[in-house]
Design a protein around this motif. Structure first.
Motif, PDB file in Angstrom:
ATOM      1  N   SER A 168       0.825  -1.182  -0.065  1.00  0.00           N
ATOM      2  CA  SER A 168      -0.034   0.039  -0.021  1.00  0.00           C
ATOM      3  C   SER A 168       0.744   1.256   0.033  1.00  0.00           C
ATOM      4  N   GLN A 169       0.293   2.393  -0.288  1.00  0.00           N
ATOM      5  CA  GLN A 169       1.009   3.787  -0.315  1.00  0.00           C
ATOM      6  C   GLN A 169       1.207   3.952   1.260  1.00  0.00           C
ATOM      7  N   PHE A 170       0.882   3.878   1.970  1.00  0.00           N
ATOM      8  CA  PHE A 170       1.005   3.565   3.476  1.00  0.00           C
ATOM      9  C   PHE A 170       2.318   2.942   3.935  1.00  0.00           C
ATOM     10  N   PHE A 171       2.322   1.753   3.375  1.00  0.00           N
ATOM     11  CA  PHE A 171       3.743   0.941   3.590  1.00  0.00           C
ATOM     12  C   PHE A 171       4.685   1.576   2.862  1.00  0.00           C
ATOM     13  N   TYR A 172       4.771   1.936   1.958  1.00  0.00           N
ATOM     14  CA  TYR A 172       5.921   2.644   1.050  1.00  0.00           C
ATOM     15  C   TYR A 172       6.345   3.809   1.897  1.00  0.00           C
ATOM     16  N   GLU A 173       5.244   4.722   2.422  1.00  0.00           N
ATOM     17  CA  GLU A 173       5.729   5.780   3.065  1.00  0.00           C
ATOM     18  C   GLU A 173       6.383   5.648   4.351  1.00  0.00           C
ATOM     19  N   TYR A 174       5.868   4.505   5.093  1.00  0.00           N
ATOM     20  CA  TYR A 174       6.597   4.183   6.314  1.00  0.00           C
ATOM     21  C   TYR A 174       8.057   3.672   6.008  1.00  0.00           C
ATOM     22  N   LEU A 175       8.213   2.855   5.172  1.00  0.00           N
ATOM     23  CA  LEU A 175       9.807   2.272   4.431  1.00  0.00           C
ATOM     24  C   LEU A 175      10.520   3.349   4.303  1.00  0.00           C
ATOM     25  N   GLU A 176       9.961   4.228   3.557  1.00  0.00           N
ATOM     26  CA  GLU A 176      10.822   5.466   3.085  1.00  0.00           C
ATOM     27  C   GLU A 176      11.215   6.243   4.417  1.00  0.00           C
ATOM     28  N   ASP A 177      10.363   6.488   5.333  1.00  0.00           N
ATOM     29  CA  ASP A 177      10.446   7.362   6.512  1.00  0.00           C
ATOM     30  C   ASP A 177      11.318   6.592   7.480  1.00  0.00           C
ATOM     31  N   LYS A 178      11.300   5.430   7.637  1.00  0.00           N
ATOM     32  CA  LYS A 178      12.039   4.740   8.833  1.00  0.00           C
ATOM     33  C   LYS A 178      13.244   3.785   8.378  1.00  0.00           C
ATOM     34  N   PHE A 179      13.172   3.134   7.035  1.00  0.00           N
ATOM     35  CA  PHE A 179      14.013   2.170   6.712  1.00  0.00           C
ATOM     36  C   PHE A 179      14.628   2.445   5.606  1.00  0.00           C
ATOM     37  N   VAL A 180      14.555   3.599   4.893  1.00  0.00           N
ATOM     38  CA  VAL A 180      15.167   3.740   3.511  1.00  0.00           C
ATOM     39  C   VAL A 180      16.798   3.620   3.651  1.00  0.00           C
ATOM     40  N   ASP A 181      17.322   4.043   4.537  1.00  0.00           N
ATOM     41  CA  ASP A 181      18.839   4.024   4.644  1.00  0.00           C
ATOM     42  C   ASP A 181      19.296   2.543   4.948  1.00  0.00           C
ATOM     43  N   LEU A 182      18.553   1.755   5.643  1.00  0.00           N
ATOM     44  CA  LEU A 182      18.766   0.393   5.768  1.00  0.00           C
ATOM     45  C   LEU A 182      18.713  -0.333   4.532  1.00  0.00           C
ATOM     46  N   LEU A 183      17.500   0.024   3.798  1.00  0.00           N
ATOM     47  CA  LEU A 183      17.397  -0.746   2.529  1.00  0.00           C
ATOM     48  C   LEU A 183      18.256  -0.500   1.639  1.00  0.00           C
ATOM     49  N   LYS A 184      18.865   0.990   1.370  1.00  0.00           N
ATOM     50  CA  LYS A 184      19.712   1.301   0.335  1.00  0.00           C
ATOM     51  C   LYS A 184      21.297   0.718   0.784  1.00  0.00           C
ATOM     52  N   THR A 185      21.632   0.741   1.948  1.00  0.00           N
ATOM     53  CA  THR A 185      22.785   0.221   2.342  1.00  0.00           C
ATOM     54  C   THR A 185      23.056  -1.274   2.189  1.00  0.00           C
ATOM     55  N   THR A 186      21.921  -2.024   2.217  1.00  0.00           N
ATOM     56  CA  THR A 186      21.800  -3.164   1.988  1.00  0.00           C
ATOM     57  C   THR A 186      21.824  -3.898   0.606  1.00  0.00           C
ATOM     58  N   LEU A 187      21.128  -3.266   0.015  1.00  0.00           N
ATOM     59  CA  LEU A 187      21.229  -3.361  -1.675  1.00  0.00           C
ATOM     60  C   LEU A 187      22.624  -2.845  -2.356  1.00  0.00           C
ATOM     61  N   HIS A 188      23.332  -2.121  -1.747  1.00  0.00           N
ATOM     62  CA  HIS A 188      24.645  -1.628  -2.367  1.00  0.00           C
ATOM     63  C   HIS A 188      25.604  -2.651  -1.871  1.00  0.00           C
ATOM     64  N   ARG A 189      25.549  -3.203  -0.478  1.00  0.00           N
ATOM     65  CA  ARG A 189      26.314  -4.342  -0.047  1.00  0.00           C
ATOM     66  C   ARG A 189      26.293  -5.551  -0.907  1.00  0.00           C
ATOM     67  N   GLU A 190      24.855  -6.128  -1.044  1.00  0.00           N
ATOM     68  CA  GLU A 190      24.457  -7.175  -1.240  1.00  0.00           C
ATOM     69  C   GLU A 190      24.770  -7.210  -2.999  1.00  0.00           C
ATOM     70  N   ILE A 191      24.189  -6.362  -3.775  1.00  0.00           N
ATOM     71  CA  ILE A 191      24.116  -6.109  -5.244  1.00  0.00           C
ATOM     72  C   ILE A 191      24.858  -5.311  -5.905  1.00  0.00           C
ATOM     73  N   GLY A 192      25.279  -4.003  -5.374  1.00  0.00           N
ATOM     74  CA  GLY A 192      26.106  -3.367  -6.057  1.00  0.00           C
ATOM     75  C   GLY A 192      25.930  -1.853  -5.608  1.00  0.00           C
TER      76      GLY A 192
END
Length: 469
Positions: free
Chosen positions: A49-73
């Motif tokens: 949902s839109q709310f789900f996206y907003e919450y991830l961007e607000d709380k976990f976007v840095d963790l998501l990006k760091t993880t993707l950069h580490r595991e994928i590139g």
């Protein structure tokens, strides 16, 4: 890259994420994510949902990006796919960069393999649930000058629903003055007089959730058919649909169908139609087709009736001077009156104290600050921010790029996100008609500046202090 390879990459990412956040947060916010593709350095995930996206961007976007950069590139770009409120199974893709979000819209066919139960499949059912609370009736909805017109109109509607001049009936007023009680009382009476009619009470909050779920599970047509089959539709707190255009559009068509077929509509709000922001003008026009009436704070004589009924109903014994003192000093709404009675009884039992004026004064003295605590709204936040920076409130609704105005607008958005339950889209709609991405960017900008600028942090704290006083 094929789907299985994408899923394997995401599985590796999940292992890293799971090690960095609490288990409950991991299950709530990461297990529902579906990896879709990894093409041209763009890793696309689907969120519910839109709310789900907003919450991830607000709380976990840095963790998501760091993880993707580490595991994928290091050059991996994160992209979200969200099913939006639409009847055509439309999805929206958002790049995970709040400062420059790239939005693309693709039409896809989503198959519902999960056999999700469809609550709208049968319009007529033997066990149709009206969601009406039978304890709220006209017998315990006492009449006073503050609610006389609304109560009279409600009773008239029950005798001939859909065919009076009061269609729709739009009732507005502050929280706790009896709007919801009146809605249920009308519903109860109509069900008694017309058992064959389909009466439905629904909060605007639940309505928008149902609509979002209908879009998600490809049952939007069933949702519309269900609501168009209702004889008496009661929607409480309609102001909660502010800023949600797709839901408003669907309500517009449902409203037209019901009204044209002489079905009764009853709506409540904390504001009059003329004061509602973020609601389409064509809807507001229809809200004014029938009777618009306000329920005011109860006067003392009505407060006494409410108290006496509560005392009689619960079999309590409270001296008349105490009842009069409560009616004199608790003036805001019926809900507070009943809460004070409960508090006084609790103090009497726990501390083995006689119920007298002394006890009543002490309990009310403790509770009155909570009762009178100002509800923080977007309007209140906007006023506080503009007053603090000495700028005109209307300026933050313009497209001005002057630094002071932009900052005031961003702070208003940030505090609105912190102190209200509105979504980013609703906040943006109310503040300059901006989109959710602008609000998300504003919140991040304010947070980042607070981290490095003590003077700015002190300014925010001062504004917050004024809001709470």
């Amino acid at each position: 890259m094929n789907l299985s390879s994408t899923q394997a990459l995401w599985a590796n990412c999940l292992e890293v994420i799971q090690d960095n956040i609490p288990e409950a947060a991991f299950k709530t916010w990461f297990l529902p994510i579906v990896p879709l593709s990894y093409e041209d350095k763009v890793f696309t995930i689907q969120v519910p949902s839109q709310f789900f996206y907003e919450y991830l961007e607000d709380k976990f976007v840095d963790l998501l990006k760091t993880t993707l950069h580490r595991e994928i590139g290091r050059d991996t770009i994160l992209q979200y796919r969200i099913l939006v409120e639409n009847t055509t199974n439309t999805v929206v893709d958002y790049r995970a960069d709040a400062k420059s979000i790239s939005t693309t819209i693709d039409k896809v066919t989503l198959k519902n393999n999960g056999k999700i139960p469809n609550p709208f499949q049968k319009v007529v059912a033997d066990d149709f649930d009206s969601q009406i609370n039978s304890k709220y009736t006209f017998d315990n909805f006492f009449e006073g000058e503050s609610n006389k017109l609304a109560r009279t109109a409600g009773e008239a509607i029950t005798k001939n629903p859909g065919k009076t001049a009061f269609n729709p009936l739009f009732v507005h007023g502050k929280s706790g003055v009896g709007k919801t009680h009146l809605c249920h009382a009308v519903g109860v009476r109509i069900k008694e007089l017309y058992p064959e009619k389909r009466v439905l009470y629904v909060s605007a909050h639940l309505f928008k959730i149902q609509y979002a779920d209908a879009g998600r599970y490809n049952t939007t047509n069933d949702f519309i058919n269900f609501y168009q089959g209702i004889d008496v539709l009661i929607i409480d707190d309609i102001h909660e649909l502010a800023g949600i255009e797709k839901t408003q559009n669907t309500l517009f068509h449902i409203f037209n169908h019901l009204h044209q077929n002489n079905k009764q509509l009853i709506l409540t709000s904390d504001k009059a139609p003329s004061e509602l922001q973020g609601v389409e003008e064509r809807l507001l026009t229809r809200f004014r087709w029938g009777l618009t009436t306000k329920i005011e704070h109860p006067d003392k004589s009505l407060r006494l009736k409410i108290l006496q009924n509560k005392i009689l109903h619960d079999g309590l014994s409270i001296p008349e001077d105490v009842v009069d003192y409560i009616a004199e000093n608790v003036t805001d709404n019926a809900r507070d009156l009943e809460g004070i009675i409960v508090s006084i009884m609790a103090h009497s039992l726990v501390y083995n104290k006689e119920i007298d004026l002394s006890l009543a004064r002490r309990v009310i003295g403790q509770a009155i600050k909570k009762i009178e605590a100002k509800k923080i709204t977007v309007d209140a936040i906007e006023a506080a921010v503009c007053n603090f920076y000495n700028i005109k409130a209307e300026l933050i609704h313009t497209a001005s790029r002057k630094r002071q105005i932009v900052q005031a607008r961003q702070i208003t958005m940030y505090l609105s996100k912190s102190y209200t339950e509105m979504s980013l889209a609703q906040i943006g709609s109310l503040i300059g008609k901006k989109n959710h991405a602008t609000v998300l960017h504003a919140c991040k900008t304010v947070r980042e500046q607070m981290e490095v600028d003590k003077a700015f942090r002190d300014e925010i704290a001062e504004i917050e202090k004024k809001l709470k006083n």
